[in-house]
Design an enzyme around this catalytic site. Structure first.
Site, PDB file in Angstrom:
ATOM      1  N   GLY A 113      31.614  34.720  44.924  1.00  0.00           N
ATOM      2  CA  GLY A 113      31.082  34.415  43.592  1.00  0.00           C
ATOM      3  C   GLY A 113      30.688  35.619  42.748  1.00  0.00           C
ATOM      4  CG  LEU A 114      29.623  39.270  44.564  1.00  0.00           C
ATOM      5  CD1 LEU A 114      29.774  40.562  45.362  1.00  0.00           C
ATOM      6  CD2 LEU A 114      28.175  39.112  44.085  1.00  0.00           C
ATOM      7  N   GLY A 115      32.597  37.837  41.237  1.00  0.00           N
ATOM      8  CA  GLY A 115      33.417  37.955  40.027  1.00  0.00           C
ATOM      9  C   GLY A 115      32.854  37.110  38.904  1.00  0.00           C
ATOM     10  CE  LYS A 116      30.586  30.231  37.457  1.00  0.00           C
ATOM     11  NZ  LYS A 116      30.592  28.858  37.973  1.00  0.00           N
ATOM     12  CE1 TYR A 146      38.154  36.687  33.700  1.00  0.00           C
ATOM     13  CE2 TYR A 146      40.449  36.846  34.387  1.00  0.00           C
ATOM     14  CZ  TYR A 146      39.213  37.428  34.209  1.00  0.00           C
ATOM     15  OH  TYR A 146      39.009  38.732  34.537  1.00  0.00           O
TER      16      TYR A 146
END
Lengths: 166, 166
Positions: A113-116, A146
């Protein structure tokens, strides 16, 4: 106190006055967003190459960073040796248009979840300075990523266009 | 001398030291590209709206222009009252990425190749400062226009993505 834990004093001293903690998927790991902590350009390029971006001349990367509207590092805290595990930057005019480039999360830290969180941080930072429209060019492999976050693809049938100098 | 003709002295005095003449489709009309001649914001917004761009707050447009990497006016020369008949601007970091926005040719002057000349001028100007990749978001109605000029759509299957602040 474990070296992974982060005090408010350390947060500001190591990562800059704008720094803020990022929720961590692991209680033994503290993560920090910073827009001001300087980058080691070799470490940054290694991160970008780890997700497949092609290498660019270091001298150009330095200028590109200086001329970016916003540059965000996601750091894994270590009091002696903070590690850059995520990155994104934006170009733009600061009011009408902002375009996001060079989004990366080190593959070792992907899938939690770090990208989010990084994209939320970037969007919020741009909103804070008054930008209302943000654009990016998404590789096919991350389009679903995205879309799941509320991005819209090609509204009104717009198309991307690229032009490469000879 | 007809008022439409332009001397070198007028070119530099009225349009700035960087100004250069644009080939004109009509011998009674002199056209000029300038990156430095200031814009009347009302005239600029009227031009952009004439090609369908939506209205933006004047205060934001002013800042957006100040923060643009490049802004190009295409002027129809008149010694007393030069008219803005074309426009384009770019954001970017000046070395790795440049994105073109707000491309417009006044509809009265369309269909005679001025859009192509404007884009050539913008691309060359960006190349002159060292940018090697230029991007834009093209409306469906102008995709063929860009393709005919050597632009590539969505290389490697990239997709545009837009995000709008609430």
């Amino acid at each position: 106190m474990s070296s992974c834990c982060l005090t408010q004093k350390e947060l500001l001293e190591i990562y800059g006055k704008d720094a803020c903690q990022c929720p961590s998927p692991n209680k033994n790991m503290s993560l920090v967003f910073s827009q001001t902590k300087p980058f080691d350009l070799i470490e940054l390029e290694q991160l970008l190459q780890s997700v497949g971006w092609s290498q660019r001349p270091m001298s150009k990367v330095r200028i590109a960073l200086e001329n970016s509207l916003l540059k965000v590092g996601l750091w894994r805290h270590d009091p002696a040796f903070p590690r850059l595990i995520g990155f994104a930057r934006c170009t733009g005019d600061g009011v009408l248009e902002a375009t996001i480039w060079d989004v990366a999360i080190n593959p070792i830290y992907q899938g939690v979840g770090l990208g989010k969180l990084l994209m939320n941080y970037v969007n919020q930072s741009l909103r804070d300075i008054g930008v209302t429209r943000i654009t990016l060019f998404a590789d096919p492999g991350v389009v679903a990523f995205y879309l799941s976050q509320g991005w819209v693809l090609e509204p009104k049938g717009n198309r991307c266009a690229f032009w490469y100098a000879n």
